[in-house]
Write a protein that holds these residues in place. Structure first.
Motif, mmCIF file in Angstrom:
data_model
loop_
_atom_site.group_PDB
_atom_site.id
_atom_site.type_symbol
_atom_site.label_atom_id
_atom_site.label_comp_id
_atom_site.label_asym_id
_atom_site.label_seq_id
_atom_site.Cartn_x
_atom_site.Cartn_y
_atom_site.Cartn_z
ATOM 1 N N ILE A 173 0.839 -1.201 0.000
ATOM 2 C CA ILE A 173 0.000 0.000 0.000
ATOM 3 C C ILE A 173 0.874 1.252 0.000
ATOM 4 O O ILE A 173 0.599 2.220 -0.727
ATOM 5 C CB ILE A 173 -0.943 0.008 1.223
ATOM 6 C CG1 ILE A 173 -1.913 -1.174 1.152
ATOM 7 C CG2 ILE A 173 -1.720 1.328 1.294
ATOM 8 C CD1 ILE A 173 -2.765 -1.342 2.398
ATOM 9 N N PHE A 174 1.937 1.232 0.795
ATOM 10 C CA PHE A 174 2.853 2.379 0.889
ATOM 11 C C PHE A 174 3.450 2.695 -0.483
ATOM 12 O O PHE A 174 3.545 3.869 -0.872
ATOM 13 C CB PHE A 174 3.960 2.065 1.889
ATOM 14 C CG PHE A 174 4.838 3.239 2.236
ATOM 15 C CD1 PHE A 174 4.501 4.088 3.285
ATOM 16 C CD2 PHE A 174 6.003 3.500 1.519
ATOM 17 C CE1 PHE A 174 5.306 5.181 3.614
ATOM 18 C CE2 PHE A 174 6.814 4.576 1.844
ATOM 19 C CZ PHE A 174 6.459 5.425 2.894
ATOM 20 N N ILE A 175 3.846 1.680 -1.200
ATOM 21 C CA ILE A 175 4.447 1.868 -2.525
ATOM 22 C C ILE A 175 3.425 2.428 -3.508
ATOM 23 O O ILE A 175 3.730 3.312 -4.316
ATOM 24 C CB ILE A 175 5.035 0.536 -3.036
ATOM 25 C CG1 ILE A 175 6.257 0.143 -2.170
ATOM 26 C CG2 ILE A 175 5.437 0.638 -4.502
ATOM 27 C CD1 ILE A 175 6.687 -1.289 -2.332
ATOM 28 N N LEU A 176 2.178 1.953 -3.433
ATOM 29 C CA LEU A 176 1.121 2.450 -4.322
ATOM 30 C C LEU A 176 0.779 3.911 -4.024
ATOM 31 O O LEU A 176 0.496 4.692 -4.935
ATOM 32 C CB LEU A 176 -0.134 1.589 -4.186
ATOM 33 C CG LEU A 176 -0.028 0.147 -4.697
ATOM 34 C CD1 LEU A 176 -1.304 -0.622 -4.384
ATOM 35 C CD2 LEU A 176 0.252 0.123 -6.203
ATOM 36 N N VAL A 177 0.832 4.282 -2.739
ATOM 37 C CA VAL A 177 0.522 5.656 -2.342
ATOM 38 C C VAL A 177 1.553 6.640 -2.897
ATOM 39 O O VAL A 177 1.256 7.828 -3.072
ATOM 40 C CB VAL A 177 0.411 5.760 -0.800
ATOM 41 C CG1 VAL A 177 0.356 7.214 -0.335
ATOM 42 C CG2 VAL A 177 -0.839 5.029 -0.322
#
Length: 470
Positions: A413-417
């Motif tokens: 999720i962090f990478i997608l954000v």
């Protein structure tokens, strides 16, 4: 669109006021003063010792044991999460939204922040533990739950939840948003950037940054420490050098710059007038906000990185907290502010800027194209390292809440954000980051004040031992 505006107004209004005006402001100043007295003014009385045993050891070869990083890798990881947009964009915003006097309050918060961060790191080392993989883990969630007892675990969980959410704002979206803004500004110095081209650049940067961050993040804390240990000293030296040159060229305006800072610290309307909208409350709040965004003292985040250090003891590592706040805010933020003010850069007060103010300041000496290119590169590397530091913080908080099983989900999720942050509106990104910054400080300050006696005891024990002072 109506729902989006309602959410944005809530972050900008009641929730933001609660987090900053009624919580962080008194805790940062009065709480910092309380910790200063409790710890015997350690950041002032032992400042020279702290510098000798931090800066003085920067270039000595250091090695770390299994599941740990070196003390310097811990500090560069922590600095990677602070040195960057908070110093460049954040300082610019403090001046534009709070007036020149906001710099004074930024300094005051930093002087108190030295002992606050020192206390956080002392407690982080004191109450850290090994996880199931043998790595050192610690931070506010650990010193709250272990130091205050089981009945306070809810407060530790609250900190972890707020910090995990904050990692998407302060440590992700605001950083990559600043990168895209500075890169686009650099392109505009060389060519005309259409709306379509700007959108394409944002998507390209978003995807590229996401891939790079994924490669490093999935390598764990040792890989993060190795990257930040290289990036932070390198870019800090160059940024300090170029801002010093700008200040040196405009040296005749230095006295006037300091005069503006001090004269508007308590009476901003005397300079800006009632029509500017800048009142004393705004001056104080924006100085404190951007000090916290810059050095993160009071947030408790840096303690998470320091908990992994292979160090002799709590105070040994705590001294790095004094060094961090000094170099981050007293040195780099001050140089940014002086470069902007002394150079006579035009400031549109009341409007939240990106990197354009410091770019314009550097352009008075180095020209538009070089200034835009340098700030773009500096912000890219600084902000990139900040994202890495905060990815660690978020990971550790999720690990505390859900165990190792939650880490991979968070990281994805962090990478997608990262991509979302690159294409999102600047105003929304910074308001979300500001609010969660303030919220995560609440449980941390409770833990700090409740355990201040432990910090005072460790400090007294360390400095009363003559062997430590050799």
């Amino acid at each position: 669109m109506g729902i989006f505006n309602t959410i944005l107004d809530f972050f900008k209004g009641p929730l933001n006021d609660f987090a900053w005006l009624y919580t962080f402001l008194p805790c940062a100043i009065l709480g910092g003063l309380f910790l200063t007295i409790r710890c015997g003014g350690v950041q002032f009385l032992h400042f020279g010792y702290a510098m000798k045993n931090t800066v003085g050891k920067m270039f000595q070869k250091q090695e770390a044991g299994e599941g740990a990083v070196t003390p310097m890798q811990a500090v560069t990881t922590a600095l990677s999460a602070t040195v960057g947009t908070g110093n460049i964009v954040g300082t610019s915003q403090a001046i534009a939204l709070g007036g020149y006097g906001a710099v004074f309050w930024l300094w005051l918060a930093a002087l108190m922040g030295m002992v606050t961060k020192y206390s956080e790191i002392v407690l982080a080392i004191k109450y850290r533990e090994r996880d199931t993989k043998g790595d050192w883990v610690g931070g506010p969630m650990y010193y709250i739950s272990k130091g205050l007892g089981k009945k306070w675990r809810w407060l530790a969980a609250l900190f972890a939840a707020f910090a995990a959410l904050a990692s998407f704002g302060i440590g992700n979206m605001s950083q990559v948003n600043s990168i895209t803004g500075s890169v686009i500004n650099a392109f505009e110095a060389f060519t005309t950037v259409s709306g379509t081209m700007e959108l394409i650049l944002k998507w390209i940067l978003g995807i590229s940054l996401a891939v790079l961050i994924a490669v490093i993040l999935l390598g764990g804390i040792k890989r993060i420490g190795a990257v930040t240990e290289t990036l932070i000293p390198f870019m800090s030296i160059f940024y300090i050098l170029f801002t010093l040159i700008v200040i040196g060229v405009h040296w005749k305006n230095i006295d006037n710059a300091f005069g503006l800072i001090f004269s508007t610290a308590f009476t901003p309307q005397a300079t800006f007038g009632a029509a500017s909208g800048i009142v004393l409350r705004q001056t104080i709040i924006w100085g404190l906000r951007r000090s916290a965004f810059s050095n993160e003292a009071g947030l408790g985040s840096a303690a998470i990185a320091h908990a992994a250090a292979d160090t002799k003891g709590p105070v040994n590592q705590g001294l790095y907290g004094i060094f961090e706040v000094f170099i981050d805010t007293i040195v780099i933020c001050t140089l940014t502010a002086l470069a902007i003010i002394a150079s006579g850069t035009s400031i549109q007060f009341g409007v939240k800027p990106g990197s354009e103010l410091i770019t314009a300041a550097l352009a008075t000496v180095f020209g538009d194209k070089f200034a835009a290119l340098f700030i773009a590169i500096a912000l890219m590397l600084f902000a990139f390292s900040t994202v890495l530091g905060w990815s660690l913080y978020g990971t550790r908080c999720v690990q505390y809440l859900f165990g190792h099983k939650g880490i991979r989900i968070f990281q994805v999720i962090f990478i997608l954000v990262v991509v979302v942050g690159c294409v999102s509106p600047l105003e929304f990104v910074w308001d979300v980051a500001d609010t969660f910054n303030g919220l995560m400080a609440i449980p941390n300050f409770i833990g700090l004040f409740a355990l201040s006696g432990v910090v005072a005891m460790e400090t007294k024990k360390f400095f009363s031992d003559k062997n430590n002072l050799r």
